[in-house]
Motif scaffolding. Structure first.
Motif, mmCIF file in Angstrom:
data_model
loop_
_atom_site.group_PDB
_atom_site.id
_atom_site.type_symbol
_atom_site.label_atom_id
_atom_site.label_comp_id
_atom_site.label_asym_id
_atom_site.label_seq_id
_atom_site.Cartn_x
_atom_site.Cartn_y
_atom_site.Cartn_z
ATOM 1 N N TRP A 1 0.833 -1.208 0.000
ATOM 2 C CA TRP A 1 0.000 0.000 0.000
ATOM 3 C C TRP A 1 0.869 1.260 0.000
ATOM 4 N N ILE A 2 1.918 1.262 0.823
ATOM 5 C CA ILE A 2 2.781 2.441 0.939
ATOM 6 C C ILE A 2 3.469 2.740 -0.396
ATOM 7 N N VAL B 1 3.856 5.999 -5.305
ATOM 8 C CA VAL B 1 3.914 6.160 -6.765
ATOM 9 C C VAL B 1 2.818 7.108 -7.243
ATOM 10 N N ILE B 2 1.597 6.923 -6.725
ATOM 11 C CA ILE B 2 0.472 7.759 -7.145
ATOM 12 C C ILE B 2 0.678 9.212 -6.723
ATOM 13 N N VAL B 3 1.182 9.420 -5.501
ATOM 14 C CA VAL B 3 1.442 10.783 -5.033
ATOM 15 C C VAL B 3 2.531 11.444 -5.880
ATOM 16 N N ALA B 4 3.561 10.680 -6.249
ATOM 17 C CA ALA B 4 4.627 11.222 -7.094
ATOM 18 C C ALA B 4 4.078 11.634 -8.466
ATOM 19 N N ASN C 1 -9.114 3.337 -10.038
ATOM 20 C CA ASN C 1 -9.592 4.721 -10.032
ATOM 21 C C ASN C 1 -8.437 5.705 -10.151
ATOM 22 N N ALA C 2 -7.368 5.471 -9.375
ATOM 23 C CA ALA C 2 -6.252 6.410 -9.346
ATOM 24 C C ALA C 2 -5.590 6.533 -10.714
ATOM 25 N N PHE C 3 -5.290 5.405 -11.345
ATOM 26 C CA PHE C 3 -4.603 5.454 -12.639
ATOM 27 C C PHE C 3 -5.523 5.969 -13.745
#
Length: 335
Positions: free
Chosen positions: A9-10, A15-18, A231-233
């Motif tokens: 998860w971390i 990666v998503i935050v970056a 959802n994120a991607f």
């Protein structure tokens, strides 16, 4: 059931935050008019990142879960195109200068991601505690599909957005856009600019889309992790995709019809899953590979049919569809 470690998860969130920080840098700190080549390049980049993640994820956790991810990603990506329709309408309605469109889109995507995290957590908790929530989600999607099909040739009324109406009523708003600012001071008085109202309109739209898209993706997987990454991607490439396809959107005349069919299909799938778990195991379920094939098939047929139709009749204009009749249509009905 898929189990992802805390480290997994971390790393994923990191990666998503970056990627989100990269999008924020491009859209907010360097406001400019986005050309076709730039939009195409970044769109390809974000789609490639999503595909690479899916391949790695499928290799690590098994291709059953990998198929669920790709099915969820395609569902969310197709629904996000309908988001783009509404974003174009919002930008046009508020006459947002092109160089500021990136900024408001990027903040809109952040709002959408936050809302989806909240709804994913809530949806996962409800599904784990109450099996009948599969039935509830299925009925919600069927209702949404019917409403979207009924009003497939309409545009949502941005002026009726509750957040925009409240903003205009309770906040002092400047007449003009001021250097891309959302809040400013004029004669010592703090005021919001029209760009802030645009953000409210996009946020309100994202809230409605989250209510539909989260049950839809839970229809192809029960894993909160897969729902989140799908959802994120799908959302991360939305800013670049907006500038890439906004000229093409008008030609997708059957998109709302296709999306209504996808939502109806997933709604039926959820209801069958509930019946299989709660009534009898003899009730058939729809396998994820079949779901993926049906969703891709509907999207291909919808896109090809739209392009053929619009090429034969260039005067046709596509609409995102609405979940209710517009105020103008309601007025005509009364008359």
């Amino acid at each position: 059931m898929l189990e992802v470690s805390a480290l997994g998860w971390i790393v994923t969130i990191g990666v998503i935050v970056a990627l989100l920080a990269l999008d924020l840098t491009l859209g907010v700190l360097r406001p400019h008019v986005v050309g076709f080549r730039e939009a195409a390049g970044w769109s390809i980049f974000y789609i490639a990142v999503a595909i690479v993640f899916g391949i790695v994820f499928g290799s690590v956790y098994g291709w059953g879960h990998g198929t669920e991810y790709f099915a969820g990603y395609i569902v969310e990506k197709s629904l996000s195109v309908d988001n783009l329709f509404v974003f174009v309408i919002i930008m046009t309605t508020f006459a947002v200068p092109e160089k500021y469109q990136q900024e408001v889109l990027t903040f809109g995507i952040i709002i959408a991601l936050v809302l989806r995290v909240i709804f994913i957590a809530l949806g996962a908790a409800l599904l784990s505690m109450f099996a009948f929530m599969f039935l509830v989600f299925g009925l919600i999607l069927l209702y949404t599909a019917v409403q979207l099909f009924r009003h497939r040739d309409e545009d949502p009324d941005v002026g009726e957005n509750a957040l925009v109406k409240a903003g205009r009523r309770f906040l002092p708003v400047t007449d003009d856009y001021i250097d891309g600012k959302m809040v400013t001071r004029i004669d010592g008085k703090r005021m919001v600019t029209p760009l802030f109202l645009v953000l409210l309109a996009i946020g309100g739209t994202d809230l409605l889309f989250a209510l539909d898209s989260i049950p839809a993706v839970f229809g192809v997987t029960e894993s909160a992790y897969i729902v989140f990454v799908a959802n994120a991607f799908a959302l991360l490439g939305l800013r670049a995709l907006f500038f890439l396809v906004k000229g093409l959107l008008d030609r997708l005349v059957y998109l709302s019809t296709g999306l209504s069919l996808i939502l109806a299909f997933i709604g039926v799938k959820l209801i069958l899953h509930w019946a299989h778990k709660s009534i009898s195991e003899s009730v058939p379920e729809v396998a994820t590979p079949i779901s993926l094939a049906v969703i891709i098939g509907i999207l291909i047929v919808t896109t090809v049919a739209s392009l053929i139709k619009s090429s034969r009749d260039p005067s046709l204009k596509a609409h995102p569809g609405s979940l209710r009749a517009s105020s103008n249509d309601q007025q005509h009905a009364k008359n």
